[in-house]
Design an enzyme around this catalytic site. Structure first.
Site, PDB file in Angstrom:
ATOM      1  N   ARG A  47      44.439  61.477  30.362  1.00 33.21           N
ATOM      2  CA  ARG A  47      44.735  62.332  29.512  1.00 33.21           C
ATOM      3  C   ARG A  47      44.237  63.810  29.955  1.00 33.21           C
ATOM      4  O   ARG A  47      44.633  64.746  29.659  1.00 33.21           O
ATOM      5  CB  ARG A  47      44.250  61.943  28.028  1.00 33.21           C
ATOM      6  CG  ARG A  47      45.056  60.751  27.654  1.00 33.21           C
ATOM      7  CD  ARG A  47      44.517  60.501  26.113  1.00 33.21           C
ATOM      8  NE  ARG A  47      44.748  61.170  25.409  1.00 33.21           N
ATOM      9  CZ  ARG A  47      44.443  61.239  23.928  1.00 33.21           C
ATOM     10  NH1 ARG A  47      43.914  60.163  23.452  1.00 33.21           N
ATOM     11  NH2 ARG A  47      44.588  62.280  23.106  1.00 33.21           N
ATOM     12  N   LYS A 145      46.571  41.837  29.734  1.00 28.16           N
ATOM     13  CA  LYS A 145      46.255  41.127  28.535  1.00 28.16           C
ATOM     14  C   LYS A 145      45.018  41.734  27.623  1.00 28.16           C
ATOM     15  O   LYS A 145      44.312  42.494  28.260  1.00 28.16           O
ATOM     16  CB  LYS A 145      45.833  39.683  28.765  1.00 28.16           C
ATOM     17  CG  LYS A 145      44.433  39.210  29.653  1.00 28.16           C
ATOM     18  CD  LYS A 145      43.497  39.182  28.615  1.00 28.16           C
ATOM     19  CE  LYS A 145      42.123  39.237  29.451  1.00 28.16           C
ATOM     20  NZ  LYS A 145      40.800  39.217  28.853  1.00 28.16           N
ATOM     21  N   HIS A 175      44.409  37.661  35.688  1.00 36.91           N
ATOM     22  CA  HIS A 175      43.697  37.757  37.277  1.00 36.91           C
ATOM     23  C   HIS A 175      43.076  36.480  37.726  1.00 36.91           C
ATOM     24  O   HIS A 175      42.985  36.119  38.771  1.00 36.91           O
ATOM     25  CB  HIS A 175      42.570  38.811  37.239  1.00 36.91           C
ATOM     26  CG  HIS A 175      41.565  38.706  36.560  1.00 36.91           C
ATOM     27  ND1 HIS A 175      41.079  39.092  35.073  1.00 36.91           N
ATOM     28  CD2 HIS A 175      40.085  38.157  37.036  1.00 36.91           C
ATOM     29  CE1 HIS A 175      39.995  38.682  34.905  1.00 36.91           C
ATOM     30  NE2 HIS A 175      39.482  38.012  35.867  1.00 36.91           N
ATOM     31  N   LYS A 179      42.823  33.743  41.827  1.00 39.65           N
ATOM     32  CA  LYS A 179      41.541  33.348  42.346  1.00 39.65           C
ATOM     33  C   LYS A 179      41.932  32.349  43.561  1.00 39.65           C
ATOM     34  O   LYS A 179      42.701  31.510  43.393  1.00 39.65           O
ATOM     35  CB  LYS A 179      40.527  32.942  41.614  1.00 39.65           C
ATOM     36  CG  LYS A 179      39.941  34.253  40.844  1.00 39.65           C
ATOM     37  CD  LYS A 179      38.891  33.390  39.751  1.00 39.65           C
ATOM     38  CE  LYS A 179      38.364  34.541  38.925  1.00 39.65           C
ATOM     39  NZ  LYS A 179      37.473  35.475  39.548  1.00 39.65           N
ATOM     40  N   GLU A 213      30.181  34.186  30.639  1.00 41.38           N
ATOM     41  CA  GLU A 213      29.802  35.422  30.871  1.00 41.38           C
ATOM     42  C   GLU A 213      28.179  35.901  30.577  1.00 41.38           C
ATOM     43  O   GLU A 213      27.956  35.486  29.472  1.00 41.38           O
ATOM     44  CB  GLU A 213      30.660  36.695  30.302  1.00 41.38           C
ATOM     45  CG  GLU A 213      32.020  36.445  30.877  1.00 41.38           C
ATOM     46  CD  GLU A 213      32.933  37.593  30.336  1.00 41.38           C
ATOM     47  OE1 GLU A 213      33.272  38.307  30.833  1.00 41.38           O
ATOM     48  OE2 GLU A 213      33.152  37.287  29.018  1.00 41.38           O
ATOM     49  N   ASP A 232      40.809  37.090  23.382  1.00 41.97           N
ATOM     50  CA  ASP A 232      40.811  37.902  24.664  1.00 41.97           C
ATOM     51  C   ASP A 232      40.797  36.770  25.846  1.00 41.97           C
ATOM     52  O   ASP A 232      41.208  37.228  27.054  1.00 41.97           O
ATOM     53  CB  ASP A 232      39.351  38.629  24.632  1.00 41.97           C
ATOM     54  CG  ASP A 232      39.110  39.367  25.683  1.00 41.97           C
ATOM     55  OD1 ASP A 232      39.962  40.088  26.260  1.00 41.97           O
ATOM     56  OD2 ASP A 232      37.867  39.374  26.320  1.00 41.97           O
ATOM     57  N   HIS A 237      43.358  33.242  29.778  1.00 44.03           N
ATOM     58  CA  HIS A 237      42.693  32.727  30.900  1.00 44.03           C
ATOM     59  C   HIS A 237      42.416  31.127  30.841  1.00 44.03           C
ATOM     60  O   HIS A 237      42.990  30.370  31.712  1.00 44.03           O
ATOM     61  CB  HIS A 237      41.400  33.136  31.292  1.00 44.03           C
ATOM     62  CG  HIS A 237      41.456  34.846  31.446  1.00 44.03           C
ATOM     63  ND1 HIS A 237      42.244  35.354  32.120  1.00 44.03           N
ATOM     64  CD2 HIS A 237      40.474  35.895  31.257  1.00 44.03           C
ATOM     65  CE1 HIS A 237      42.150  36.568  32.171  1.00 44.03           C
ATOM     66  NE2 HIS A 237      40.963  36.937  31.775  1.00 44.03           N
TER      67      HIS A 237
END
Length: 486
Positions: A47, A145, A175, A179, A213, A232, A237
């Site tokens: 932007r 996503k 993603h 892998k 994580e 999420d 996933h």
């Protein structure tokens, strides 16, 4: 390595975190490896009118340090020659006309439009691309996503995008499917006679899939507080990994054949009743604690997170695939932020021998298990019992280890690099189809509805732990434990 066809790739959100952290570095690695066609251009959109020089300066600050030992000044100079910057506000029609002019839209040229933006902008962007003719058959649009907030919003986005692009032009990215270890899961199952006969309820006791994580929400507090771990991570996933584990052998590896088998798994997942949600799901949220010896704040104290937020940062649940292969086998899925360790893995726990003639090691819950590590270091380990040296006939758990980085000396492409190259080449097998996504949302929605209806607050867990104690309790009721507890 074969090169791609000539292409233009356009990153909406080109100055954002995903582009700077993953997308641009992945293309740099592909460029360095010679995988990109010489006539390939990269357009970053933002932007603010920072111009090409300003964008290159931003990449020098944010991207170069991430490349580490892979950075080469001469290679970077060649890569930078591919880069262009275009000012674009997603809501301004005139900016799309300027983009079309900069691209010089040609129906023969592959054009990839990667929407690394908030999902609520997907519809507007696709409609405006169609208006200026950037939707010809050689245009591919990549959607990040989570696609929508629930089934209704996901269907609305897919319907709107579907009016502008054919289904074979839409790449819904996950993603984790890019892998190397996930690809090796298919090779292990369908390329060897050793495992496939055992890949069923008669021989498998339970399956555990974990994505943990150490990071918190970072600068994504506002987004994450509207989304949560279930939307999420789990509906995308974790469910995709479950499909890769549970799918039937496909007749071939063609894109729709593989995706048909994954859809069958999603349709076979037993739906959750309200009683199931209360008994078989755990919702958690991290409080203050320590990661690697450093203090970290509670989720409710994170930037742009509501101080009374009930958004979950952790979710664990027990699922079942209701078909002949998997009936009665629990699938335990778990994901969370601010966990003790950064790890993503699939654990296949095989059944115990019916009668052991040996003294069993204390605390051993499964003699044989297959551990597919997705991150941080990809590997496959097969655990079994072997005799310890000495006079006594005592057994010890040991394993065969396939460390991909040690075994294979070929260059290692990361997940985003692999998937970006697949988009440019027009390969859809590792991307979600519209009906897959709708089925995943249909299965997840009853959990969300029950949590909301019963006002189920997340259970607090200390940052740096493995989540709420109720997560271990979920497995203990089935007589098993999480892999790291064995």
């Amino acid at each position: 390595m074969s090169t791609t066809p000539a292409f233009d790739i356009v990153f909406f959100g080109g100055t954002g975190d995903l582009a700077l952290r993953k997308l641009i570095p992945s293309l740099y690695h592909a460029h360095k490896a010679g995988a990109l066609h010489q006539d390939g251009r990269i357009f970053a959109l933002g932007r603010k009118d920072i111009g090409r020089d300003g964008y290159l300066a931003l990449l020098s600050e944010r991207v170069k340090p991430r490349l580490g030992v892979d950075f080469d000044e001469d290679v970077w100079a060649g890569f930078a020659s591919r880069l262009h910057f275009q000012t674009l506000d997603a809501g301004r029609a005139d900016d799309y006309a300027a983009l079309a002019q900069a691209l010089g839209v040609s129906p023969e040229r592959v054009t990839v439009c990667y929407l690394a933006t908030a999902p609520h902008l997907f519809t507007t962007i696709c409609q405006q691309l169609a208006v200026v003719g950037i939707n010809h058959p050689n245009v591919r649009v990549v959607l990040e996503k989570p696609l929508g907030h629930d089934l209704e919003s996901s269907n609305a986005i897919n319907a709107a995008v579907g009016k502008c692009f054919a289904e074979n032009q839409i790449y819904r990215i996950d993603h984790y499917l890019g892998k190397e270890s996930v690809q090796n899961l298919m090779a292990i199952r369908f390329g060897n006679t050793l495992f496939e006969p055992l890949w069923r309820r008669e021989w498998i006791d339970n399956v555990q899939i974990t994505i943990a994580e150490e990071l918190g929400v970072e600068e994504r507090g506002e987004f994450y507080d509207r989304t949560g771990a279930l939307r999420d991570m789990l509906q995308s996933h974790l469910l995709q990994l479950l499909c890769m584990v549970a799918m039937e052998p496909p007749p071939s590896l063609s894109e729709d054949v593989v995706r048909d088998e994954k859809l069958k798994v999603l349709k076979s997942l037993k739906p959750f009743t309200p009683e199931d949600v209360l008994a078989k799901t755990v919702r958690g949220q991290y409080r203050s604690g320590a990661i690697n010896g450093m203090p970290v704040a509670a989720y409710r104290d994170e930037h742009k997170v509501a101080p009374d937020s009930n958004t979950e940062t952790f979710v664990a649940l027990q699922a079942e695939v209701g078909n002949w292969r998997w009936a009665g086998v629990p699938f335990f899925l778990r994901t969370g932020k601010r966990m003790q360790e950064r790890v993503a893995e699939i654990v296949i726990n095989f059944r115990k021998v019916p009668h052991s003639v040996f003294p069993m090691p204390i605390g051993l819950h499964s003699a044989n298990r297959l551990v597919i590590r997705l991150q941080p270091k990809e590997s496959v380990r097969l655990y079994f019992l072997a005799k310890e040296p000495g006079d006594a006939m005592s057994l010890q758990s040991t394993y065969l280890n396939l460390d991909f980085h040690t075994m294979f000396k070929a260059r290692w492409a990361d997940a985003y690099e692999r998937l970006l190259l697949d988009v440019i080449r027009g390969r859809l097998a590792l991307f979600m189809r519209c009906d897959e996504q709708a089925q995943a949302w249909s299965w997840v929605e009853p959990i969300i509805d029950c949590w909301n209806r019963h006002a189920i607050a997340p259970k607090l867990y200390t940052a740096g732990s493995w989540g709420p104690a109720a997560s271990s309790g979920l497995l203990s009721r089935a007589g098993v434990v999480w892999h790291e507890e064995t």
